[in-house]
Motif scaffolding. Structure first.
Motif, PDB file in Angstrom:
ATOM      1  N   LEU A 168      69.733 -62.633 -48.946  1.00  0.00           N
ATOM      2  CA  LEU A 168      69.495 -61.680 -50.034  1.00  0.00           C
ATOM      3  C   LEU A 168      68.026 -61.647 -50.427  1.00  0.00           C
ATOM      4  CD1 LEU A 168      72.602 -62.353 -52.326  1.00  0.00           C
ATOM      5  CD2 LEU A 168      72.245 -60.472 -50.726  1.00  0.00           C
ATOM      6  N   ILE A 169      67.358 -62.815 -50.375  1.00  0.00           N
ATOM      7  CA  ILE A 169      65.925 -62.849 -50.667  1.00  0.00           C
ATOM      8  C   ILE A 169      65.159 -62.017 -49.641  1.00  0.00           C
ATOM      9  CG2 ILE A 169      63.914 -64.365 -50.887  1.00  0.00           C
ATOM     10  CD1 ILE A 169      65.782 -66.573 -51.770  1.00  0.00           C
ATOM     11  N   VAL A 170      65.544 -62.180 -48.373  1.00  0.00           N
ATOM     12  CA  VAL A 170      64.910 -61.395 -47.311  1.00  0.00           C
ATOM     13  C   VAL A 170      65.195 -59.908 -47.519  1.00  0.00           C
ATOM     14  CG1 VAL A 170      64.820 -61.004 -44.823  1.00  0.00           C
ATOM     15  CG2 VAL A 170      65.044 -63.320 -45.705  1.00  0.00           C
ATOM     16  N   ALA A 171      66.416 -59.577 -47.950  1.00  0.00           N
ATOM     17  CA  ALA A 171      66.772 -58.173 -48.169  1.00  0.00           C
ATOM     18  C   ALA A 171      65.931 -57.561 -49.283  1.00  0.00           C
ATOM     19  CB  ALA A 171      68.259 -58.068 -48.504  1.00  0.00           C
ATOM     20  N   VAL A 208      63.391 -72.932 -42.924  1.00  0.00           N
ATOM     21  CA  VAL A 208      63.238 -74.319 -43.386  1.00  0.00           C
ATOM     22  C   VAL A 208      64.557 -74.850 -43.932  1.00  0.00           C
ATOM     23  CG1 VAL A 208      62.088 -75.801 -45.066  1.00  0.00           C
ATOM     24  CG2 VAL A 208      60.766 -74.089 -43.824  1.00  0.00           C
ATOM     25  N   VAL A 209      65.230 -74.066 -44.777  1.00  0.00           N
ATOM     26  CA  VAL A 209      66.477 -74.538 -45.391  1.00  0.00           C
ATOM     27  C   VAL A 209      67.558 -74.743 -44.328  1.00  0.00           C
ATOM     28  CG1 VAL A 209      68.349 -73.911 -46.960  1.00  0.00           C
ATOM     29  CG2 VAL A 209      65.985 -73.551 -47.642  1.00  0.00           C
ATOM     30  N   LEU A 210      67.694 -73.806 -43.400  1.00  0.00           N
ATOM     31  CA  LEU A 210      68.694 -73.966 -42.353  1.00  0.00           C
ATOM     32  C   LEU A 210      68.375 -75.165 -41.461  1.00  0.00           C
ATOM     33  CD1 LEU A 210      69.360 -70.269 -41.262  1.00  0.00           C
ATOM     34  CD2 LEU A 210      70.788 -71.721 -42.701  1.00  0.00           C
ATOM     35  N   SER A 211      67.095 -75.418 -41.195  1.00  0.00           N
ATOM     36  CA  SER A 211      66.711 -76.579 -40.386  1.00  0.00           C
ATOM     37  C   SER A 211      67.045 -77.874 -41.102  1.00  0.00           C
ATOM     38  CB  SER A 211      65.216 -76.515 -40.059  1.00  0.00           C
ATOM     39  OG  SER A 211      64.900 -75.374 -39.286  1.00  0.00           O
ATOM     40  N   VAL A 212      66.796 -77.915 -42.413  1.00  0.00           N
ATOM     41  CA  VAL A 212      67.117 -79.126 -43.186  1.00  0.00           C
ATOM     42  C   VAL A 212      68.629 -79.343 -43.219  1.00  0.00           C
ATOM     43  CG1 VAL A 212      67.085 -80.133 -45.497  1.00  0.00           C
ATOM     44  CG2 VAL A 212      65.019 -79.084 -44.570  1.00  0.00           C
ATOM     45  N   MET A 213      69.402 -78.274 -43.379  1.00  0.00           N
ATOM     46  CA  MET A 213      70.854 -78.418 -43.377  1.00  0.00           C
ATOM     47  C   MET A 213      71.354 -78.863 -42.006  1.00  0.00           C
ATOM     48  SD  MET A 213      72.301 -75.414 -45.821  1.00  0.00           S
ATOM     49  CE  MET A 213      73.835 -76.311 -45.964  1.00  0.00           C
ATOM     50  N   LEU A 238      65.286 -78.205 -36.143  1.00  0.00           N
ATOM     51  CA  LEU A 238      64.977 -76.804 -35.908  1.00  0.00           C
ATOM     52  C   LEU A 238      65.741 -76.314 -34.677  1.00  0.00           C
ATOM     53  CD1 LEU A 238      63.261 -74.278 -36.579  1.00  0.00           C
ATOM     54  CD2 LEU A 238      61.521 -75.187 -35.024  1.00  0.00           C
ATOM     55  N   GLN A 239      66.540 -75.274 -34.873  1.00  0.00           N
ATOM     56  CA  GLN A 239      67.303 -74.690 -33.772  1.00  0.00           C
ATOM     57  C   GLN A 239      66.823 -73.253 -33.553  1.00  0.00           C
ATOM     58  OE1 GLN A 239      71.521 -75.087 -34.414  1.00  0.00           O
ATOM     59  NE2 GLN A 239      71.428 -77.321 -34.627  1.00  0.00           N
ATOM     60  N   MET A 240      66.430 -72.957 -32.324  1.00  0.00           N
ATOM     61  CA  MET A 240      65.862 -71.651 -32.030  1.00  0.00           C
ATOM     62  C   MET A 240      66.885 -70.531 -32.220  1.00  0.00           C
ATOM     63  SD  MET A 240      62.838 -72.454 -31.608  1.00  0.00           S
ATOM     64  CE  MET A 240      62.284 -70.764 -31.333  1.00  0.00           C
ATOM     65  N   LEU A 241      68.162 -70.859 -32.098  1.00  0.00           N
ATOM     66  CA  LEU A 241      69.181 -69.837 -32.343  1.00  0.00           C
ATOM     67  C   LEU A 241      69.131 -69.380 -33.800  1.00  0.00           C
ATOM     68  CD1 LEU A 241      71.594 -68.157 -31.450  1.00  0.00           C
ATOM     69  CD2 LEU A 241      73.076 -70.106 -31.968  1.00  0.00           C
ATOM     70  N   ASP A 242      68.946 -70.321 -34.735  1.00  0.00           N
ATOM     71  CA  ASP A 242      68.817 -69.958 -36.144  1.00  0.00           C
ATOM     72  C   ASP A 242      67.583 -69.097 -36.365  1.00  0.00           C
ATOM     73  OD1 ASP A 242      71.091 -71.304 -36.853  1.00  0.00           O
ATOM     74  OD2 ASP A 242      70.068 -73.132 -37.490  1.00  0.00           O
ATOM     75  N   VAL A 243      66.463 -69.460 -35.734  1.00  0.00           N
ATOM     76  CA  VAL A 243      65.238 -68.671 -35.870  1.00  0.00           C
ATOM     77  C   VAL A 243      65.464 -67.253 -35.360  1.00  0.00           C
ATOM     78  CG1 VAL A 243      62.821 -68.471 -35.162  1.00  0.00           C
ATOM     79  CG2 VAL A 243      63.782 -70.721 -35.673  1.00  0.00           C
ATOM     80  N   ALA A 244      66.127 -67.133 -34.209  1.00  0.00           N
ATOM     81  CA  ALA A 244      66.386 -65.808 -33.641  1.00  0.00           C
ATOM     82  C   ALA A 244      67.288 -64.974 -34.548  1.00  0.00           C
ATOM     83  CB  ALA A 244      67.014 -65.956 -32.252  1.00  0.00           C
ATOM     84  N   LEU A 245      68.330 -65.601 -35.104  1.00  0.00           N
ATOM     85  CA  LEU A 245      69.240 -64.873 -35.990  1.00  0.00           C
ATOM     86  C   LEU A 245      68.537 -64.418 -37.266  1.00  0.00           C
ATOM     87  CD1 LEU A 245      72.511 -67.002 -35.647  1.00  0.00           C
ATOM     88  CD2 LEU A 245      72.093 -64.713 -34.755  1.00  0.00           C
ATOM     89  N   VAL A 246      67.712 -65.297 -37.843  1.00  0.00           N
ATOM     90  CA  VAL A 246      66.987 -64.946 -39.068  1.00  0.00           C
ATOM     91  C   VAL A 246      66.030 -63.789 -38.802  1.00  0.00           C
ATOM     92  CG1 VAL A 246      65.263 -65.765 -40.713  1.00  0.00           C
ATOM     93  CG2 VAL A 246      67.201 -67.216 -40.135  1.00  0.00           C
ATOM     94  N   CYS A 247      65.266 -63.870 -37.725  1.00  0.00           N
ATOM     95  CA  CYS A 247      64.295 -62.821 -37.410  1.00  0.00           C
ATOM     96  C   CYS A 247      64.993 -61.504 -37.094  1.00  0.00           C
ATOM     97  CB  CYS A 247      63.416 -63.254 -36.234  1.00  0.00           C
ATOM     98  SG  CYS A 247      62.306 -64.636 -36.617  1.00  0.00           S
ATOM     99  N   GLY A 263      60.439 -65.064 -47.341  1.00  0.00           N
ATOM    100  CA  GLY A 263      61.887 -65.100 -47.187  1.00  0.00           C
ATOM    101  C   GLY A 263      62.307 -65.686 -45.860  1.00  0.00           C
ATOM    102  N   VAL A 264      61.652 -65.265 -44.779  1.00  0.00           N
ATOM    103  CA  VAL A 264      61.970 -65.800 -43.455  1.00  0.00           C
ATOM    104  C   VAL A 264      61.622 -67.276 -43.380  1.00  0.00           C
ATOM    105  CG1 VAL A 264      61.339 -65.677 -41.014  1.00  0.00           C
ATOM    106  CG2 VAL A 264      61.755 -63.577 -42.300  1.00  0.00           C
ATOM    107  N   LEU A 265      60.468 -67.647 -43.936  1.00  0.00           N
ATOM    108  CA  LEU A 265      60.070 -69.068 -43.963  1.00  0.00           C
ATOM    109  C   LEU A 265      61.120 -69.911 -44.676  1.00  0.00           C
ATOM    110  CD1 LEU A 265      56.538 -70.460 -44.735  1.00  0.00           C
ATOM    111  CD2 LEU A 265      58.493 -71.384 -45.934  1.00  0.00           C
ATOM    112  N   ALA A 266      61.559 -69.442 -45.863  1.00  0.00           N
ATOM    113  CA  ALA A 266      62.545 -70.211 -46.639  1.00  0.00           C
ATOM    114  C   ALA A 266      63.843 -70.367 -45.873  1.00  0.00           C
ATOM    115  CB  ALA A 266      62.798 -69.528 -47.976  1.00  0.00           C
TER     116      ALA A 266
END
Length: 414
Positions: free
Chosen positions: A278-281, A43-48, A375-384, A37-40
């Motif tokens: 929701l997938i992560v949830a 990746v999707v947010l980075s592509v967007m 890839l934005q580290m802010l997105d990674v931090a928010l997802v994690c 879920g975190v991987l998806a």
């Protein structure tokens, strides 16, 4: 080294080999589910982000970051340019005249926005020179009524360099107040391809020819186009310059002309992010099932700890630590793999295309013929962070159940 009892036992439960292999399997699937879920999401947010960055560079490289427009045609645009360049946020300035009309070719018509430009000044504020498929900007000579059109327009009309087409612009009759069409024959001297809707809605002519179409004096322009160091400061910078110049000038910036497009892209990113969350949830709440079975399996251990003096709060903390460790490992694995895939997704898609022999993103259909990633580290931090919070919440109910275990009941059949 001192470690709290809950942390010590919870970490040991996580490492220990369980008698019940089914529980171990469920724990592993919970961890892998979180990782996927975190991987998806990453990746999707980075592509967007990549698509948004690509569209921004292309569209905002063509349309003005901001423009200062006069209420009347400007006789000396360079004096206005000097005032604009005094602002430290302004990187370059070029003359600009815009008009709307219709292109007509062999009975086929389409709406078009025509920009009158100076071929020698335009490269300072636009990326058009880097995206010309045919012709050069300097082919726009005053008085020859040449035009540079987009690739979509050229394909729609089947036009080549040297072909003639008709520009129809509305003209207001001052005496009667009626609007009559005015026609001008144009010659195609170049074709550009940006990879956006502008390829079918924009055409360029010389600024002197635009003045002729507007029935102005030679050398008069509508305003100046500004290229800014920080395009997100466009409303503030343009508004400030127009305010200094007085009421005879007004400011136009990209947030007014293209703002809805970028707002829609941001909204799309937000909604897709929420759906992926929701997938992560779902993966995080698999920890609930895992811990409930662990609590049932460790009933005797809980009873012994209670008889030795462990409080319900300590018992609860033990299983919260265990569930959080499972979640943290899954999130860490997903974050690392997600960043690796996001940084190499363009190469992966290229490899898939070479192996399958099919182009996934065809340039004939899509504006972008590859899969960009940013890839934005802010997105990674928010997802994690969101995944960690969900994992922690998933531990509360099973841990509360464990804390309510009665030692006598748990040891009755042991």
């Amino acid at each position: 080294m001192f470690r709290p009892l809950a942390v010590y036992i919870g970490a040991r439960y996580t490492r220990a080999k369980r008698r019940n292999h089914y529980i171990s399997f469920i724990s592993l699937t919970s961890m892998l589910g979180l990782a996927l879920g975190v991987l998806a999401m990453i990746v999707v947010l980075s592509v967007m982000n990549g698509f948004q960055k690509e569209m921004s560079s292309r569209i905002l490289g063509m349309v003005p970051h901001a423009a200062i427009v006069g209420a009347q045609p400007l006789d000396d645009w360079r004096s206005l340019a000097g005032t604009a360049l005094a602002n430290p946020q302004v990187r370059a300035v070029a003359p600009l005249t815009e008009l709307d009309g219709m292109l007509s070719y062999k009975g086929t018509m389409q709406p078009i926005q025509v920009q009158g430009i100076d071929p020698f000044e335009e490269p300072k504020v636009s990326i058009i020179a880097d995206h010309l498929q045919q012709g050069r900007l300097t082919d726009l000579a005053p008085g020859e009524f040449g035009t540079i059109i987009g690739e979509i327009t050229a394909r729609r009309f089947a036009l080549q360099v040297g072909d003639k087409l008709t520009l129809i612009v509305p003209e207001l009759n001052g005496a009667s107040g009626s609007v009559t069409p005015r026609m001008q024959r144009l010659s195609v001297v170049g074709i550009f391809k940006i990879g956006a809707e502008l390829d079918g809605s924009l055409a360029l002519i010389h600024v002197a020819d635009a003045a002729h179409l507007m029935r102005w004096q030679p050398g008069q322009v509508q305003g100046v186009r500004l290229a800014l160091k920080d395009l997100y400061q466009a409303p503030k910078v343009a508004g400030g310059i127009a305010g200094e110049l007085g009421a005879a000038y007004r400011a136009v910036d990209w947030t007014q002309t293209q703002g809805s497009l970028f707002s829609a892209m941001q909204m799309e990113k937000t909604m897709i992010g929420l759906l992926l969350l929701l997938i992560v949830a779902v993966a995080a709440f698999n920890i609930v099932a895992t811990l409930i079975m662990v609590v049932a399996d460790k009933g005797a251990d809980i009873a012994i700890l209670r008889t030795l003096g462990a409080t319900p709060g300590q018992i609860m903390a033990i299983f919260m630590v265990q569930g959080s460790v499972i979640g943290a490992f899954g999130i860490l694995i997903g974050a690392v793999l997600g960043m690796i895939v996001a940084l190499n997704v363009s190469d992966l898609i290229g490899w898939l295309e070479s192996v399958s022999g099919r182009q996934i993103l065809s340039s004939d259909i899509y504006f972008v013929s590859y899969l960009p990633s940013d890839l934005q580290m802010l997105d990674v931090a928010l997802v994690c962070t969101a995944a960690l919070v969900l994992s922690f919440l998933a531990t509360l109910y099973p841990s509360w159940r464990a804390a309510r275990t009665q030692p006598a009941e748990a040891l009755r059949y042991e």
